[in-house]
Design a protein around this motif. Sequence first.
Motif, PDB file in Angstrom:
ATOM      1  N   ASN A 220       0.822  -1.201   0.000  1.00  0.00           N
ATOM      2  CA  ASN A 220       0.000   0.000   0.000  1.00  0.00           C
ATOM      3  C   ASN A 220       0.862   1.261   0.000  1.00  0.00           C
ATOM      4  OD1 ASN A 220       0.755   0.605   2.711  1.00  0.00           O
ATOM      5  ND2 ASN A 220      -0.909  -0.636   3.516  1.00  0.00           N
ATOM      6  N   TYR A 221       0.207   2.397  -0.119  1.00  0.00           N
ATOM      7  CA  TYR A 221       0.907   3.675  -0.256  1.00  0.00           C
ATOM      8  C   TYR A 221       1.835   3.945   0.925  1.00  0.00           C
ATOM      9  CZ  TYR A 221       1.575   8.749  -0.604  1.00  0.00           C
ATOM     10  OH  TYR A 221       2.120   9.995  -0.668  1.00  0.00           O
ATOM     11  N   ASN A 222       1.331   3.788   2.135  1.00  0.00           N
ATOM     12  CA  ASN A 222       2.137   4.098   3.322  1.00  0.00           C
ATOM     13  C   ASN A 222       3.367   3.210   3.426  1.00  0.00           C
ATOM     14  OD1 ASN A 222       0.425   6.168   4.168  1.00  0.00           O
ATOM     15  ND2 ASN A 222      -0.870   4.781   5.352  1.00  0.00           N
ATOM     16  N   ASP A 223       3.198   1.929   3.116  1.00  0.00           N
ATOM     17  CA  ASP A 223       4.338   1.007   3.157  1.00  0.00           C
ATOM     18  C   ASP A 223       5.361   1.349   2.074  1.00  0.00           C
ATOM     19  OD1 ASP A 223       3.313  -0.339   5.315  1.00  0.00           O
ATOM     20  OD2 ASP A 223       2.427  -1.962   4.139  1.00  0.00           O
ATOM     21  N   GLU A 256     -12.848  11.591  -2.079  1.00  0.00           N
ATOM     22  CA  GLU A 256     -13.928  10.993  -1.296  1.00  0.00           C
ATOM     23  C   GLU A 256     -14.095   9.509  -1.585  1.00  0.00           C
ATOM     24  OE1 GLU A 256     -18.823  11.046  -1.081  1.00  0.00           O
ATOM     25  OE2 GLU A 256     -17.770  12.620  -2.205  1.00  0.00           O
ATOM     26  N   LYS A 257     -14.062   9.140  -2.865  1.00  0.00           N
ATOM     27  CA  LYS A 257     -14.362   7.761  -3.243  1.00  0.00           C
ATOM     28  C   LYS A 257     -13.152   6.834  -3.164  1.00  0.00           C
ATOM     29  CE  LYS A 257     -18.677   8.554  -4.144  1.00  0.00           C
ATOM     30  NZ  LYS A 257     -19.753   7.946  -3.309  1.00  0.00           N
ATOM     31  N   LEU A 258     -11.984   7.334  -3.519  1.00  0.00           N
ATOM     32  CA  LEU A 258     -10.807   6.458  -3.602  1.00  0.00           C
ATOM     33  C   LEU A 258      -9.768   6.733  -2.522  1.00  0.00           C
ATOM     34  CD1 LEU A 258     -10.269   6.377  -7.481  1.00  0.00           C
ATOM     35  CD2 LEU A 258     -11.684   4.886  -6.045  1.00  0.00           C
ATOM     36  N   GLY A 259      -9.954   7.796  -1.761  1.00  0.00           N
ATOM     37  CA  GLY A 259      -9.019   8.088  -0.673  1.00  0.00           C
ATOM     38  C   GLY A 259      -7.655   8.546  -1.135  1.00  0.00           C
ATOM     39  N   PHE A 333     -20.072   3.969  -0.042  1.00  0.00           N
ATOM     40  CA  PHE A 333     -19.100   3.253  -0.865  1.00  0.00           C
ATOM     41  C   PHE A 333     -17.720   3.330  -0.228  1.00  0.00           C
ATOM     42  CE2 PHE A 333     -15.638   3.482  -3.949  1.00  0.00           C
ATOM     43  CZ  PHE A 333     -15.794   2.282  -4.609  1.00  0.00           C
ATOM     44  N   SER A 334     -16.991   2.206  -0.263  1.00  0.00           N
ATOM     45  CA  SER A 334     -15.626   2.156   0.248  1.00  0.00           C
ATOM     46  C   SER A 334     -14.743   1.416  -0.747  1.00  0.00           C
ATOM     47  CB  SER A 334     -15.580   1.449   1.606  1.00  0.00           C
ATOM     48  OG  SER A 334     -14.235   1.275   2.026  1.00  0.00           O
ATOM     49  N   SER A 335     -13.557   1.945  -0.977  1.00  0.00           N
ATOM     50  CA  SER A 335     -12.609   1.306  -1.896  1.00  0.00           C
ATOM     51  C   SER A 335     -11.711   0.302  -1.185  1.00  0.00           C
ATOM     52  CB  SER A 335     -11.746   2.379  -2.575  1.00  0.00           C
ATOM     53  OG  SER A 335     -10.968   3.073  -1.599  1.00  0.00           O
ATOM     54  N   LYS A 336     -11.908   0.106   0.110  1.00  0.00           N
ATOM     55  CA  LYS A 336     -11.001  -0.732   0.896  1.00  0.00           C
ATOM     56  C   LYS A 336     -10.951  -2.181   0.417  1.00  0.00           C
ATOM     57  CE  LYS A 336     -11.233   2.015   5.137  1.00  0.00           C
ATOM     58  NZ  LYS A 336     -11.603   2.040   6.578  1.00  0.00           N
ATOM     59  N   ASN A 337     -12.053  -2.667  -0.122  1.00  0.00           N
ATOM     60  CA  ASN A 337     -12.093  -4.068  -0.547  1.00  0.00           C
ATOM     61  C   ASN A 337     -11.741  -4.255  -2.023  1.00  0.00           C
ATOM     62  OD1 ASN A 337     -12.905  -5.011   2.029  1.00  0.00           O
ATOM     63  ND2 ASN A 337     -15.038  -4.508   1.588  1.00  0.00           N
ATOM     64  N   LEU A 338     -11.402  -3.172  -2.692  1.00  0.00           N
ATOM     65  CA  LEU A 338     -11.032  -3.270  -4.101  1.00  0.00           C
ATOM     66  C   LEU A 338      -9.552  -3.602  -4.245  1.00  0.00           C
ATOM     67  CD1 LEU A 338     -12.813  -0.125  -5.604  1.00  0.00           C
ATOM     68  CD2 LEU A 338     -13.582  -2.498  -5.746  1.00  0.00           C
ATOM     69  N   ILE A 343      -8.319   0.096  -8.273  1.00  0.00           N
ATOM     70  CA  ILE A 343      -8.354   1.489  -7.795  1.00  0.00           C
ATOM     71  C   ILE A 343      -7.500   2.374  -8.697  1.00  0.00           C
ATOM     72  CG2 ILE A 343      -7.687   3.031  -5.912  1.00  0.00           C
ATOM     73  CD1 ILE A 343      -8.301   0.755  -3.966  1.00  0.00           C
ATOM     74  N   ASN A 344      -6.310   1.898  -9.030  1.00  0.00           N
ATOM     75  CA  ASN A 344      -5.392   2.695  -9.839  1.00  0.00           C
ATOM     76  C   ASN A 344      -5.942   2.955 -11.235  1.00  0.00           C
ATOM     77  OD1 ASN A 344      -3.800   2.477  -7.600  1.00  0.00           O
ATOM     78  ND2 ASN A 344      -2.165   1.316  -8.566  1.00  0.00           N
ATOM     79  N   LYS A 345      -6.539   1.931 -11.846  1.00  0.00           N
ATOM     80  CA  LYS A 345      -7.089   2.095 -13.197  1.00  0.00           C
ATOM     81  C   LYS A 345      -8.287   3.048 -13.188  1.00  0.00           C
ATOM     82  CE  LYS A 345      -5.523  -2.409 -14.835  1.00  0.00           C
ATOM     83  NZ  LYS A 345      -5.910  -3.795 -15.231  1.00  0.00           N
TER      84      LYS A 345
END
Length: 375
Positions: A220-223, A256-259, A333-338, A343-345
């Motif tokens: 992920n981004y933070n890592d 909002e949608k993708l964080g 809606f949450s992108s956490k499970n995508l 998400i990137n596309k």
Amino acid sequence: MAKQVILAVAGAGKTYHVCREVDPEKKNLLLAFTHENIKNINRELIDAYGNIPNLTSVMTFDSFVYRLFVCPYIPTIARCFSRDYYEARGITLSKPPKKNIKMMDGMYRPNPQYIKDKELEHYFNKKGRVYNEYTSKLVMRAKKGREGLINKASQTLNRFFDQVLIDEFQDFREHDYDLIIALSKSVENILLVGDYYQHSVSAVNNTGKPFVNSKKKSINYNDFVTSLKTSGFVVDETTLVKSLRCPANICDFVREKLGIEIYAKNDNEGEIVWMTSDLETVLDNDNIVKLVFEDSAKYSFRSLNWSYSKGNTYTDICVILTKDLDILSNHDFSSKNLAISTINKLYVALTRTKGNLYIVTNKRFRSVKHKYYEK
């Protein structure tokens, strides 16, 4: 500059920024992964300085590795593989033999043409031409005791160039990425600019380190930021966080949608329109590019795959969602499970417009798909 990474957002002007970091009185080396990126760099340099500064070199990363790390050091490479001599005869773009071959029954068997990577012939074809795909791997593998080719070649690099700048660095994978990290430990001034959220989007070079760990799990981004800091980079997450392309309300929507932290740096105006009726008025309008997840060539309207639109800017776009993303309009809606690649596309698709963003659900599109789909 020292060792720095600037993490950018879509439309923030990554290539523009990299080229404005060039001091025309110094010896600069600008690198990118694709030839298209190189064209963009050359164009920006000419816009900035009237021409490409005399002391500035621009090349693809593949060309850089071959010309500066492989070609001049063939005798050294041969000795690293316990060979007194090796006659190299250039480079080849052909694919090296795979370790295993898939049979007609779906089973795999060892490929008799494959040579293990501890042997020099693993990296060269039978005509003595180094596989382009293996140049970085060869440089990283070429060691004799504690002395590695990377250390020797990096010293030369510091004499040739005052600074190294790499554009769109999120496109680099595996041995290419490892080589960049290794170079950063020896090169005195290096700048990397890229967008984490545009990795794993292009048609090639999508998998592997640094965005997948040893357990094949996405990073992920933070890592990713943490790994860059551990490698000795100063990470800048603010300079290129504003998009010169997308209107403010579309940046708000993506956040909002993708964080994803993207903000507007323009006065562009555009609307987000969820198409619930009169869908054909958008689909039949060639001035509005339709972005579909895949198989864009099979549609009669003007379209591109989400991933193929990377790097493009349009006045207005229409994004056609996949079935799993039809709930994008929901408040919860949450992108956490995508998947990160999804998400990137989607992020790439949503951020191509400097004007209106039309969104069509998969369910709504299926009702008219037969009019436009060419099987």
